[in-house]
Design an enzyme around this catalytic site. Structure first.
Site, PDB file in Angstrom:
ATOM      1  N   ASN A   1       8.569  -1.138 -11.367  1.00 32.86           N
ATOM      2  CA  ASN A   1       9.873  -1.620 -11.874  1.00 32.86           C
ATOM      3  C   ASN A   1      10.343  -1.303 -13.032  1.00 32.86           C
ATOM      4  O   ASN A   1      11.434  -1.478 -13.648  1.00 32.86           O
ATOM      5  CB  ASN A   1      10.074  -3.091 -11.542  1.00 32.86           C
ATOM      6  CG  ASN A   1      10.370  -3.150  -9.966  1.00 32.86           C
ATOM      7  OD1 ASN A   1      11.023  -2.352  -9.471  1.00 32.86           O
ATOM      8  ND2 ASN A   1       9.638  -3.849  -9.078  1.00 32.86           N
TER       9      ASN A   1
ATOM     10  N   GLU B   1       0.985  -0.776  -5.488  1.00 32.84           N
ATOM     11  CA  GLU B   1       0.574  -1.159  -6.792  1.00 32.84           C
ATOM     12  C   GLU B   1      -0.378  -2.404  -7.014  1.00 32.84           C
ATOM     13  O   GLU B   1       0.034  -3.324  -6.588  1.00 32.84           O
ATOM     14  CB  GLU B   1       1.836  -1.440  -7.524  1.00 32.84           C
ATOM     15  CG  GLU B   1       1.859  -1.068  -9.116  1.00 32.84           C
ATOM     16  CD  GLU B   1       3.256  -1.329  -9.774  1.00 32.84           C
ATOM     17  OE1 GLU B   1       4.178  -1.969  -9.210  1.00 32.84           O
ATOM     18  OE2 GLU B   1       3.464  -0.714 -10.884  1.00 32.84           O
TER      19      GLU B   1
ATOM     20  N   HIS C   1       1.206  -5.120  -4.578  1.00 27.92           N
ATOM     21  CA  HIS C   1       2.966  -4.781  -4.580  1.00 27.92           C
ATOM     22  C   HIS C   1       3.414  -3.716  -3.565  1.00 27.92           C
ATOM     23  O   HIS C   1       2.736  -2.447  -3.869  1.00 27.92           O
ATOM     24  CB  HIS C   1       3.222  -4.494  -5.932  1.00 27.92           C
ATOM     25  CG  HIS C   1       4.611  -4.444  -6.227  1.00 27.92           C
ATOM     26  ND1 HIS C   1       5.323  -3.783  -7.290  1.00 27.92           N
ATOM     27  CD2 HIS C   1       5.659  -4.725  -5.313  1.00 27.92           C
ATOM     28  CE1 HIS C   1       6.560  -3.788  -7.170  1.00 27.92           C
ATOM     29  NE2 HIS C   1       6.949  -4.556  -5.868  1.00 27.92           N
TER      30      HIS C   1
ATOM     31  N   SER D   1       7.480  -8.800  -7.468  1.00 32.03           N
ATOM     32  CA  SER D   1       7.794  -7.182  -8.318  1.00 32.03           C
ATOM     33  C   SER D   1       7.638  -7.247  -9.367  1.00 32.03           C
ATOM     34  O   SER D   1       8.065  -6.347 -10.065  1.00 32.03           O
ATOM     35  CB  SER D   1       9.401  -6.885  -7.855  1.00 32.03           C
ATOM     36  OG  SER D   1       9.732  -7.915  -6.825  1.00 32.03           O
TER      37      SER D   1
HETATM   38  N1  CAA Z   1      10.834   0.314   9.086  1.00 31.33           N
HETATM   39  C1  CAA Z   1      10.269   1.447   9.480  1.00 31.33           C
HETATM   40  N2  CAA Z   1      10.017   2.584   9.386  1.00 31.33           N
HETATM   41  C2  CAA Z   1      11.417   3.179   8.829  1.00 31.33           C
HETATM   42  C3  CAA Z   1      12.187   1.979   8.373  1.00 31.33           C
HETATM   43  C4  CAA Z   1      11.979   0.958   8.447  1.00 31.33           C
HETATM   44  N3  CAA Z   1      12.561  -0.268   7.754  1.00 31.33           N
HETATM   45  N4  CAA Z   1      13.343   2.784   7.894  1.00 31.33           N
HETATM   46  C5  CAA Z   1      12.935   4.080   8.088  1.00 31.33           C
HETATM   47  N5  CAA Z   1      11.740   4.322   8.563  1.00 31.33           N
HETATM   48  C6  CAA Z   1      11.054   5.689   9.034  1.00 31.33           C
HETATM   49  C7  CAA Z   1      11.734   6.120  10.143  1.00 31.33           C
HETATM   50  O1  CAA Z   1      11.547   5.912  11.458  1.00 31.33           O
HETATM   51  C8  CAA Z   1      11.257   7.641   9.742  1.00 31.33           C
HETATM   52  O2  CAA Z   1      10.090   8.070  10.507  1.00 31.33           O
HETATM   53  P1  CAA Z   1       9.686   9.492  10.631  1.00 31.33           P
HETATM   54  O3  CAA Z   1       9.950  10.429   9.424  1.00 31.33           O
HETATM   55  O4  CAA Z   1       8.254   9.464  10.828  1.00 31.33           O
HETATM   56  O5  CAA Z   1      10.483  10.003  11.741  1.00 31.33           O
HETATM   57  C9  CAA Z   1      11.395   7.606   8.139  1.00 31.33           C
HETATM   58  O6  CAA Z   1      11.293   6.505   7.778  1.00 31.33           O
HETATM   59  C10 CAA Z   1      12.602   8.192   7.733  1.00 31.33           C
HETATM   60  O7  CAA Z   1      13.755   7.404   7.960  1.00 31.33           O
HETATM   61  P2  CAA Z   1      14.983   7.947   8.479  1.00 31.33           P
HETATM   62  O8  CAA Z   1      15.060   9.502   9.234  1.00 31.33           O
HETATM   63  O9  CAA Z   1      15.766   6.873   9.442  1.00 31.33           O
HETATM   64  O10 CAA Z   1      15.895   8.014   7.182  1.00 31.33           O
HETATM   65  P3  CAA Z   1      15.737   8.621   5.757  1.00 31.33           P
HETATM   66  O11 CAA Z   1      15.009   9.867   5.931  1.00 31.33           O
HETATM   67  O12 CAA Z   1      17.176   8.469   4.914  1.00 31.33           O
HETATM   68  O13 CAA Z   1      14.635   7.550   5.067  1.00 31.33           O
HETATM   69  C11 CAA Z   1      13.791   6.105   3.648  1.00 31.33           C
HETATM   70  C12 CAA Z   1      14.514   6.183   4.880  1.00 31.33           C
HETATM   71  C13 CAA Z   1      12.514   6.067   4.170  1.00 31.33           C
HETATM   72  C14 CAA Z   1      14.083   4.491   3.375  1.00 31.33           C
HETATM   73  C15 CAA Z   1      14.279   6.950   2.456  1.00 31.33           C
HETATM   74  O14 CAA Z   1      15.510   6.590   2.288  1.00 31.33           O
HETATM   75  C16 CAA Z   1      13.495   6.394   1.159  1.00 31.33           C
HETATM   76  O15 CAA Z   1      12.381   6.780   1.061  1.00 31.33           O
HETATM   77  N6  CAA Z   1      14.032   5.674   0.347  1.00 31.33           N
HETATM   78  C17 CAA Z   1      13.618   5.240  -0.818  1.00 31.33           C
HETATM   79  C18 CAA Z   1      12.920   3.894  -0.412  1.00 31.33           C
HETATM   80  C19 CAA Z   1      12.534   3.109  -1.922  1.00 31.33           C
HETATM   81  O16 CAA Z   1      12.408   3.759  -2.971  1.00 31.33           O
HETATM   82  N7  CAA Z   1      11.671   1.898  -1.697  1.00 31.33           N
HETATM   83  C20 CAA Z   1      11.234   1.321  -2.739  1.00 31.33           C
HETATM   84  C21 CAA Z   1      12.099   0.331  -3.163  1.00 31.33           C
HETATM   85  S1  CAA Z   1      11.623  -0.636  -4.491  1.00 31.33           S
HETATM   86  C22 CAA Z   1      10.323  -1.680  -3.925  1.00 31.33           C
HETATM   87  O17 CAA Z   1      10.316  -1.978  -2.582  1.00 31.33           O
HETATM   88  C23 CAA Z   1       9.676  -2.708  -4.754  1.00 31.33           C
HETATM   89  C24 CAA Z   1      10.359  -3.375  -5.707  1.00 31.33           C
HETATM   90  O18 CAA Z   1       9.564  -4.111  -6.263  1.00 31.33           O
HETATM   91  C25 CAA Z   1      11.906  -3.628  -5.899  1.00 31.33           C
END
Ligand code: CAA
Length: 310
Positions: free
Chosen positions: A218, A180, A168, A147
């Site tokens: 990030n 990324e 990434h 990251s």
């Molecule tokens: N694995 C697979 N699918 C998942 C999942 C997982 N762990 N969690 C959720 N999903 C899927 C669900 O099945 C659902 O699919 P559909 O829309 O097709 O039905 C969809 O994602 C939405 O899930 P939910 O309805 O259960 O919940 P939500 O609407 O609250 O979404 C979320 C969950 C996708 C995590 C959303 O909250 C989100 O986009 N959050 C932001 C996540 C983010 O910013 N990630 C980046 C973090 S930074 C990083 O990773 C890199 C780094 O370097 C630190």
């Protein structure tokens, strides 16, 4: 279901592969990738490639961690079956594309792409890449899911910095569209092109960036999370209210504190430290509350407690 680690190519799935009636899809020549580390990011990456019919060799250090990685993939595939995105046949075929190994040396034979997703510590990654450099096929691309650690610095551990790149992914890997694609100082443009093509094949959107501290994702995200933590630290608002403001006012799917828990507070702190030490700019100094929470072992979702309880 669990899956034994392959040490010499013998496990449940090797046996299945020999039976064309049970599984003819595996009989054809398949593209092979290795994923080093089966944690949250590693198992998400493995699942993604397996869904796209790659043979995926996942390296984990012991059977317990390997079982955990495999179970996480199975749970996620079950979720996809329940949502009717895939059927049970596809789930079975996808799981059959996952092969677990204990030694990278055994796993990487024949892999055209090797993606490292081990903990975010330079010394650990350095060890992994020295080993991979020795055993990976000469023309294989070595990619890291780091990251924030410098791609150029990690590439310098190997004898092939031109075939080294940052790939990434974002959590949850099966859902987030972005990859990324980070080129180090010596990354060959052809390697950048191939990784972008691969990301597209996986249904992702690759965005190329140059190696710089925290890359772009990030460098922008972490100061926002840090500032949200300062708001709580200084008593400006509760975590719930900070998150509500950013969700309702800014349209973020998760508020920054919920997101920090989701990413892991230790990971957020590590990234902020990389930014702080690299730029030597006080705007990246980690909030003392974040440091305390990490010291206390309240790391977010993975420990059951962070800004919220899980
Ligand atoms: N694995 C697979 N699918 C998942 C999942 C997982 N762990 N969690 C959720 N999903 C899927 C669900 O099945 C659902 O699919 P559909 O829309 O097709 O039905 C969809 O994602 C939405 O899930 P939910 O309805 O259960 O919940 P939500 O609407 O609250 O979404 C979320 C969950 C996708 C995590 C959303 O909250 C989100 O986009 N959050 C932001 C996540 C983010 O910013 N990630 C980046 C973090 S930074 C990083 O990773 C890199 C780094 O370097 C630190």
């Amino acid at each position: 279901m669990c899956c034994k680690i392959e040490n010499s190519g013998q496990n449940t799935y090797s046996e299945t592969r020999k039976d064309p009636k049970k599984n003819n899809i595996i009989m054809s020549e398949k593209k092979k990738v290795s994923v080093i580390g089966g944690g949250t990011m590693g198992n998400g990456i493995a699942q993604l490639f397996a869904l796209h019919e790659y043979q995926v060799h996942v390296v984990e250090t012991n059977q317990e961690l390997a079982d955990h990685a495999f179970e996480a993939i199975e749970i996620n595939l079950d979720r996809m079956v329940q949502k009717e995105k895939i059927d049970n046949k596809k789930k079975k075929e996808t799981l059959q594309c996952i092969h677990l190994f204990q030694a990278a040396e055994d796993a990487v034979k024949g892999s055209e792409l090797i993606i490292e997703a081990v903990p975010e510590e330079f010394e650990i990654k350095k060890q992994v890449f020295s080993d991979l450099d020795e055993h990976a096929p000469e023309d294989a691309i070595l990619a890291t899911n780091t990251s924030s650690i410098s791609i150029t610095k990690l590439a310098a551990v190997t004898s092939r910095p031109n075939r080294f790149i940052g790939m990434h992914f974002f959590n949850p890997v099966p859902v987030m569209k972005l990859v990324e694609v980070v080129s180090g100082l010596q990354t060959d443009p052809e390697v950048v092109h191939r990784i972008q093509q691969t990301a597209k094949e996986l249904g992702k959107v690759p965005v190329p960036v140059k190696d710089s501290p925290g890359f772009v994702s990030n460098r922008v995200l972490m100061p926002m999370i840090n500032e949200a933590i300062f708001c709580v630290y200084e008593g400006a608002a509760t975590p719930e209210n900070v998150d509500e403001i950013m969700k309702l006012g800014m349209g973020h799917p998760m508020g920054p504190l919920r997101l920090a828990d989701f990413i892991g507070l230790d990971v957020c702190l590590d990234i902020l430290n990389v930014l702080y030490e690299s730029f030597r700019d006080s705007k990246y100094r980690p909030c003392p509350l974040l440091v305390q929470m990490v010291d206390a072992g309240n790391l977010g979702d993975k420990t059951g407690s962070g800004f919220y309880k899980y």
